[in-house]
Design a protein around this motif. Structure first.
Motif, mmCIF file in Angstrom:
data_model
loop_
_atom_site.group_PDB
_atom_site.id
_atom_site.type_symbol
_atom_site.label_atom_id
_atom_site.label_comp_id
_atom_site.label_asym_id
_atom_site.label_seq_id
_atom_site.Cartn_x
_atom_site.Cartn_y
_atom_site.Cartn_z
ATOM 1 N N GLN A 1 -0.775 6.198 -0.124
ATOM 2 C CA GLN A 1 -0.589 5.820 1.274
ATOM 3 C C GLN A 1 -0.510 4.301 1.368
ATOM 4 O O GLN A 1 -1.405 3.598 0.905
ATOM 5 C CB GLN A 1 -1.735 6.351 2.122
ATOM 6 C CG GLN A 1 -1.483 6.234 3.592
ATOM 7 C CD GLN A 1 -2.523 6.988 4.382
ATOM 8 O OE1 GLN A 1 -3.694 6.732 4.249
ATOM 9 N NE2 GLN A 1 -2.076 7.918 5.198
ATOM 10 N N LEU A 2 0.589 3.802 1.942
ATOM 11 C CA LEU A 2 0.769 2.378 2.172
ATOM 12 C C LEU A 2 0.454 2.110 3.635
ATOM 13 O O LEU A 2 0.995 2.779 4.521
ATOM 14 C CB LEU A 2 2.205 1.948 1.872
ATOM 15 C CG LEU A 2 2.586 1.773 0.405
ATOM 16 C CD1 LEU A 2 2.705 3.097 -0.295
ATOM 17 C CD2 LEU A 2 3.857 0.991 0.297
ATOM 18 N N THR A 3 -0.415 1.134 3.885
ATOM 19 C CA THR A 3 -0.849 0.805 5.236
ATOM 20 C C THR A 3 -0.654 -0.682 5.470
ATOM 21 O O THR A 3 -1.029 -1.500 4.625
ATOM 22 C CB THR A 3 -2.342 1.142 5.417
ATOM 23 O OG1 THR A 3 -2.582 2.468 4.982
ATOM 24 C CG2 THR A 3 -2.760 1.023 6.868
ATOM 25 N N ALA A 4 -0.085 -1.043 6.623
ATOM 26 C CA ALA A 4 0.101 -2.458 6.956
ATOM 27 C C ALA A 4 -1.263 -3.094 7.209
ATOM 28 O O ALA A 4 -2.115 -2.517 7.881
ATOM 29 C CB ALA A 4 0.977 -2.589 8.193
ATOM 30 N N SER A 5 -1.474 -4.286 6.651
ATOM 31 C CA SER A 5 -2.731 -4.994 6.909
ATOM 32 C C SER A 5 -2.505 -6.307 7.655
ATOM 33 O O SER A 5 -3.421 -6.812 8.284
ATOM 34 C CB SER A 5 -3.493 -5.247 5.603
ATOM 35 O OG SER A 5 -2.753 -6.058 4.738
ATOM 36 N N ALA A 6 -1.280 -6.859 7.580
ATOM 37 C CA ALA A 6 -0.962 -8.083 8.314
ATOM 38 C C ALA A 6 0.549 -8.216 8.405
ATOM 39 O O ALA A 6 1.272 -7.868 7.479
ATOM 40 C CB ALA A 6 -1.543 -9.301 7.611
ATOM 41 N N THR B 1 3.188 7.689 3.801
ATOM 42 C CA THR B 1 2.540 8.580 2.847
ATOM 43 C C THR B 1 3.572 9.067 1.843
ATOM 44 O O THR B 1 4.653 9.502 2.225
ATOM 45 C CB THR B 1 1.883 9.775 3.560
ATOM 46 O OG1 THR B 1 0.928 9.262 4.506
ATOM 47 C CG2 THR B 1 1.174 10.678 2.583
ATOM 48 N N ILE B 2 3.228 8.993 0.562
ATOM 49 C CA ILE B 2 4.111 9.413 -0.518
ATOM 50 C C ILE B 2 3.422 10.537 -1.280
ATOM 51 O O ILE B 2 2.308 10.357 -1.779
ATOM 52 C CB ILE B 2 4.405 8.241 -1.469
ATOM 53 C CG1 ILE B 2 5.088 7.106 -0.715
ATOM 54 C CG2 ILE B 2 5.224 8.704 -2.656
ATOM 55 C CD1 ILE B 2 5.173 5.821 -1.507
ATOM 56 N N ASP B 3 4.088 11.692 -1.354
ATOM 57 C CA ASP B 3 3.582 12.795 -2.166
ATOM 58 C C ASP B 3 4.053 12.592 -3.599
ATOM 59 O O ASP B 3 5.239 12.432 -3.850
ATOM 60 C CB ASP B 3 4.084 14.138 -1.640
ATOM 61 C CG ASP B 3 3.451 14.514 -0.314
ATOM 62 O OD1 ASP B 3 2.263 14.189 -0.127
ATOM 63 O OD2 ASP B 3 4.136 15.118 0.527
ATOM 64 N N LEU B 4 3.115 12.616 -4.529
ATOM 65 C CA LEU B 4 3.466 12.431 -5.932
ATOM 66 C C LEU B 4 3.974 13.731 -6.530
ATOM 67 O O LEU B 4 3.509 14.814 -6.174
ATOM 68 C CB LEU B 4 2.251 11.946 -6.718
ATOM 69 C CG LEU B 4 1.679 10.602 -6.272
ATOM 70 C CD1 LEU B 4 0.441 10.270 -7.069
ATOM 71 C CD2 LEU B 4 2.719 9.515 -6.413
ATOM 72 N N ALA B 5 4.940 13.623 -7.432
ATOM 73 C CA ALA B 5 5.489 14.796 -8.104
ATOM 74 C C ALA B 5 4.419 15.390 -9.014
ATOM 75 O O ALA B 5 3.788 14.672 -9.783
ATOM 76 C CB ALA B 5 6.720 14.405 -8.925
ATOM 77 N N ALA C 1 1.585 -8.092 4.715
ATOM 78 C CA ALA C 1 0.678 -7.670 3.641
ATOM 79 C C ALA C 1 0.372 -6.200 3.863
ATOM 80 O O ALA C 1 0.437 -5.697 4.997
ATOM 81 C CB ALA C 1 -0.584 -8.503 3.639
ATOM 82 N N PHE C 2 0.023 -5.509 2.785
ATOM 83 C CA PHE C 2 -0.242 -4.079 2.906
ATOM 84 C C PHE C 2 -1.326 -3.641 1.922
ATOM 85 O O PHE C 2 -1.662 -4.381 0.991
ATOM 86 C CB PHE C 2 1.032 -3.259 2.701
ATOM 87 C CG PHE C 2 1.686 -3.492 1.376
ATOM 88 C CD1 PHE C 2 1.414 -2.672 0.283
ATOM 89 C CD2 PHE C 2 2.586 -4.534 1.192
ATOM 90 C CE1 PHE C 2 2.013 -2.896 -0.937
ATOM 91 C CE2 PHE C 2 3.190 -4.760 -0.020
ATOM 92 C CZ PHE C 2 2.896 -3.938 -1.104
ATOM 93 N N ASN C 3 -1.859 -2.462 2.147
ATOM 94 C CA ASN C 3 -2.868 -1.856 1.279
ATOM 95 C C ASN C 3 -2.279 -0.577 0.696
ATOM 96 O O ASN C 3 -1.473 0.081 1.342
ATOM 97 C CB ASN C 3 -4.138 -1.495 2.055
ATOM 98 C CG ASN C 3 -4.695 -2.662 2.815
ATOM 99 O OD1 ASN C 3 -4.627 -3.797 2.378
ATOM 100 N ND2 ASN C 3 -5.256 -2.389 3.985
ATOM 101 N N ILE C 4 -2.733 -0.222 -0.494
ATOM 102 C CA ILE C 4 -2.334 1.069 -1.094
ATOM 103 C C ILE C 4 -3.606 1.833 -1.429
ATOM 104 O O ILE C 4 -4.476 1.321 -2.140
ATOM 105 C CB ILE C 4 -1.492 0.886 -2.367
ATOM 106 C CG1 ILE C 4 -0.200 0.136 -2.057
ATOM 107 C CG2 ILE C 4 -1.194 2.238 -3.005
ATOM 108 C CD1 ILE C 4 0.663 -0.110 -3.270
ATOM 109 N N THR C 5 -3.695 3.054 -0.898
ATOM 110 C CA THR C 5 -4.797 3.949 -1.229
ATOM 111 C C THR C 5 -4.231 5.218 -1.849
ATOM 112 O O THR C 5 -3.094 5.597 -1.569
ATOM 113 C CB THR C 5 -5.642 4.315 0.012
ATOM 114 O OG1 THR C 5 -4.786 4.882 0.993
ATOM 115 C CG2 THR C 5 -6.350 3.103 0.574
ATOM 116 N N ALA C 6 -5.010 5.840 -2.697
ATOM 117 C CA ALA C 6 -4.571 7.074 -3.367
ATOM 118 C C ALA C 6 -5.622 8.148 -3.151
ATOM 119 O O ALA C 6 -6.813 7.878 -3.092
ATOM 120 C CB ALA C 6 -4.372 6.818 -4.860
ATOM 121 N N SER C 7 -5.136 9.375 -3.022
ATOM 122 C CA SER C 7 -6.055 10.513 -2.901
ATOM 123 C C SER C 7 -5.479 11.717 -3.594
ATOM 124 O O SER C 7 -4.349 11.741 -3.972
ATOM 125 C CB SER C 7 -6.352 10.820 -1.428
ATOM 126 O OG SER C 7 -5.164 11.047 -0.721
#
Length: 161
Positions: free
Chosen positions: A87-92, A125-129, A155-161
């Motif tokens: 998931q890429l989220t805008a931070s600034a 949101t990106i679904d991984l193969a 700027a952005f953040n990347i989180t994974a789940s």
């Protein structure tokens, strides 16, 4: 002898015998066996019963990442775990995300062409193969956009789940 002394001698005698020779411990199998326990022998299921789902909070892979040269590379590694989504989220500011390339630990790549803008509280949101994949590296290409003196570059953040 009266009845009281007989009872006292019996009680004291039996307690000293119990202290002198305690009962033998139960076998190890009897101590650990639980009648309703489920043993996941193959790591996935046992007698057709799947493992219960385990909740794992999202893992922040990078925070405040900028695309200063139009590209950013994030080394993740297998120690971070196995993931299903990014998931890429805008931070600034504003960031135009052109493409995300995910390189997995087995050498395979997944290229996701997005062509989308991250601004404010936007999320991509990106679904991984595949399922539960270990990630070696993530490469994000795009462009930072400035909206004037008061707003910073993107700027952005990347989180994974």
């Amino acid at each position: 002898m009266n009845l009281k002394t007989i009872l006292v001698s019996l009680v004291l005698g039996s307690s000293s015998i119990a202290l002198a020779a305690p009962a033998a411990p139960a076998p190890a199998a009897a101590q650990t066996a639980r009648p309703n326990a489920i043993d996941y022998r193959d790591g996935q299921s046992w007698r057709g019963m799947p493992k219960p789902p385990v909740f794992r909070p999202p893992v922040t892979l990078v925070s405040g990442m900028r695309l200063t040269s139009g590209r950013a590379s994030i080394a993740v590694g297998g120690q971070a775990g196995k993931f299903d989504t990014l998931q890429l989220t805008a931070s600034a500011g504003k960031t135009f995300i052109k493409q995300v390339t995910v390189q997995f630990n087995n050498g395979q790549n997944q290229v996701i062409g997005l062509g989308k803008m991250l601004d404010g509280n936007d999320r991509l949101t990106i679904d991984l193969a595949g399922n539960h994949r270990e990630i070696r590296k993530i490469v994000v290409t795009g462009k930072e956009l400035s909206t004037g003196r008061r707003r910073p570059y993107g700027a952005f953040n990347i989180t994974a789940s």
